[in-house]
Design an enzyme around this catalytic site. Structure first.
Site, PDB file in Angstrom:
ATOM      1  N   GLY A  18       5.579   7.975  -5.304  1.00 29.40           N
ATOM      2  CA  GLY A  18       6.023   7.617  -4.804  1.00 29.40           C
ATOM      3  C   GLY A  18       6.375   7.804  -3.385  1.00 29.40           C
ATOM      4  N   SER A  19       5.218   7.375  -2.224  1.00 32.28           N
ATOM      5  CA  SER A  19       5.194   7.325  -0.756  1.00 32.28           C
ATOM      6  C   SER A  19       6.160   6.928   0.128  1.00 32.28           C
ATOM      7  CB  SER A  19       3.981   6.294  -0.596  1.00 32.28           C
ATOM      8  OG  SER A  19       3.618   5.274  -1.316  1.00 32.28           O
ATOM      9  N   ARG A  97       8.720  -0.997 -13.180  1.00 34.27           N
ATOM     10  CA  ARG A  97      10.210  -1.166 -13.935  1.00 34.27           C
ATOM     11  C   ARG A  97      10.986  -2.012 -13.836  1.00 34.27           C
ATOM     12  NH1 ARG A  97       6.922   0.703 -16.949  1.00 34.27           N
ATOM     13  NH2 ARG A  97       5.943   1.614 -18.360  1.00 34.27           N
ATOM     14  N   HIS A 115       7.845  -4.212  -0.886  1.00 34.31           N
ATOM     15  CA  HIS A 115       6.436  -4.898  -1.708  1.00 34.31           C
ATOM     16  C   HIS A 115       5.563  -5.661  -1.394  1.00 34.31           C
ATOM     17  CE1 HIS A 115       4.460  -8.123  -4.692  1.00 34.31           C
ATOM     18  NE2 HIS A 115       4.447  -8.725  -3.402  1.00 34.31           N
ATOM     19  N   ASP A 156      10.441  -9.506  -7.772  1.00 33.08           N
ATOM     20  CA  ASP A 156      10.159  -9.906  -6.189  1.00 33.08           C
ATOM     21  C   ASP A 156      10.720 -10.952  -6.047  1.00 33.08           C
ATOM     22  OD1 ASP A 156       8.236  -7.656  -5.968  1.00 33.08           O
ATOM     23  OD2 ASP A 156       6.429  -8.746  -7.077  1.00 33.08           O
ATOM     24  N   GLN A 182       0.042   0.708   3.095  1.00 34.05           N
ATOM     25  CA  GLN A 182       1.207   1.536   2.825  1.00 34.05           C
ATOM     26  C   GLN A 182       1.511   1.592   4.387  1.00 34.05           C
ATOM     27  OE1 GLN A 182      -0.337   3.546  -0.121  1.00 34.05           O
ATOM     28  NE2 GLN A 182       0.080   2.444  -1.710  1.00 34.05           N
TER      29      GLN A 182
HETATM   30  C1  GRF Z   1       3.965   0.536  -2.566  1.00 32.76           C
HETATM   31  O1  GRF Z   1       2.236  -0.172  -1.657  1.00 32.76           O
HETATM   32  C2  GRF Z   1       5.361  -0.418  -2.760  1.00 32.76           C
HETATM   33  O2  GRF Z   1       4.563  -1.983  -2.431  1.00 32.76           O
HETATM   34  C3  GRF Z   1       4.690  -0.721  -4.513  1.00 32.76           C
HETATM   35  O3  GRF Z   1       4.700   0.488  -4.868  1.00 32.76           O
HETATM   36  C4  GRF Z   1       3.403   1.708  -3.600  1.00 32.76           C
HETATM   37  C5  GRF Z   1       3.239   2.522  -3.397  1.00 32.76           C
HETATM   38  O4  GRF Z   1       3.424   3.502  -4.659  1.00 32.76           O
HETATM   39  N1  GRF Z   1       6.503  -1.402  -4.890  1.00 32.76           N
HETATM   40  P1  GRF Z   1       2.779   4.356  -4.816  1.00 32.76           P
HETATM   41  O5  GRF Z   1       3.223   5.316  -3.458  1.00 32.76           O
HETATM   42  O6  GRF Z   1       1.583   4.167  -5.192  1.00 32.76           O
HETATM   43  O7  GRF Z   1       3.487   5.534  -5.994  1.00 32.76           O
END
Ligand code: GRF
Length: 210
Positions: A18-19, A97, A115, A156, A182
Site C-alpha cells: 500500500g505504498s 483483484r 499503473h 488498466d 514508484q
Molecule cells: C505500484 O507500483 C502501483 O503501480 C501498483 O501497485 C504498486 C505498489 O503496490 N498499482 P505496493 O505498494 O507494493 O503494495
C-alpha cells in the site's frame, strides 16, 4: 455529487504494501492534501497495508472471495464498507483483484487506480509490477511513466486522469526502474488528488468524455 472544494473521505484497497496509500496519508498529514483517510480494505489479511493502516488510524478490513464465500459476497461487503465511511473517493493502491459490478456501479467515476507505465502502453491482464518494467526494458523505449486512471471493468482501461513520465537509463534493471517509477507514483497520486479536490481536475468531465 460534485467533488470540488471540499474535504473528501478517501478509502483505500490494497493487496500488499500500500505504498501509495502511505504517500497519500502522509500528504494529508502534512497539510498538502485536504482529505480524510477512512478505511483500508485488503484481500490479504497479512498485508503490510493492513498493518500500516492499523497503526495509522484507518479502519481496516480483510475482504476476499474466500473469506466471504463468493466473489459476489465480497463485492457486496466492499460496497457496504465504503458506504459506511461515506467514501467520496476510492483509491486502488496496488489492489490485485478486479472490482465487482456492485462496487463499480456504486462508485462509478470515483475509483482511481495507479499503473506503473504510460497507459495504454503496458497495461492489461498480467501487466503488473515487475512484468511491466521487464516489458518496458525489453522494448528499448527511452521513457516510461505513471498513469492514474478511472477504473472500469477492464484491467488498466478506464479514462486517464493524470500521467507523468519517467526516463529510462541505459543501465536500468527492473529494480532501479521500479524504484524510480514508484517514487514518481508517490508524488503523482497525492498531487492528482489535490487537483481533484481543488476543482482543477473534474472527474465527471473525464468520465463523460469517454
Ligand atoms: C505500484 O507500483 C502501483 O503501480 C501498483 O501497485 C504498486 C505498489 O503496490 N498499482 P505496493 O505498494 O507494493 O503494495
Amino acid at each position: 455529487m460534485p467533488l470540488v472544494s471540499f474535504c473528501p473521505n478517501v478509502s483505500f484497497l490494497a493487496s500488499h504494501n500500500g505504498s501509495n496509500m502511505r504517500a497519500i496519508v502522509a500528504a494529508i498529514r502534512n497539510g498538502i492534501l485536504n482529505a480524510v483517510p477512512r478505511a483500508l480494505i485488503s484481500n490479504n489479511a497479512g498485508s503490510g497495508a493492513i498493518a500500516w493502516a492499523q497503526n495509522n488510524g484507518l479502519s481496516t478490513y480483510h475482504v476476499s472471495a474466500t473469506s466471504k464465500g463468493s466473489e459476489m459476497a465480497a463485492d457486496t461487503a466492499i460496497v457496504s464498507i465504503l458506504r459506511r465511511y461515506n467514501t467520496d473517493i476510492v483509491v486502488l493502491a496496488g489492489y490485485m483483484r478486479k472490482l465487482g459490478p456492485e462496487t463499480l456501479q456504486a462508485f462509478s467515476g470515483r475509483i482511481l487506480n495507479i499503473h506503473p507505465a504510460l497507459l495504454p502502453k503496458y497495461g492489461g491482464k498480467g501487466m503488473y509490477g515487475r512484468f511491466v518494467h521487464q516489458s518496458v526494458l525489453k522494448s528499448g523505449d527511452t521513457q516510461t511513466g505513471v498513469t492514474i486512471h478511472l477504473v472500469d471493468d477492464e484491467y488498466d482501461h478506464g479514462p486517464v486522469v493524470a500521467q507523468a513520465p519517467v526516463g529510462i537509463y541505459p543501465d536500468d534493471v527492473v529494480e532501479t526502474l521500479t524504484a524510480r517509477v514508484q517514487a514518481k507514483e508517490q508524488e503523482l497520486f497525492p498531487e492528482t488528488l489535490r487537483r481533484i479536490v481543488s476543482g482543477e481536475i473534474d472527474l465527471d468531465k473525464i468520465a463523460a468524455a469517454r
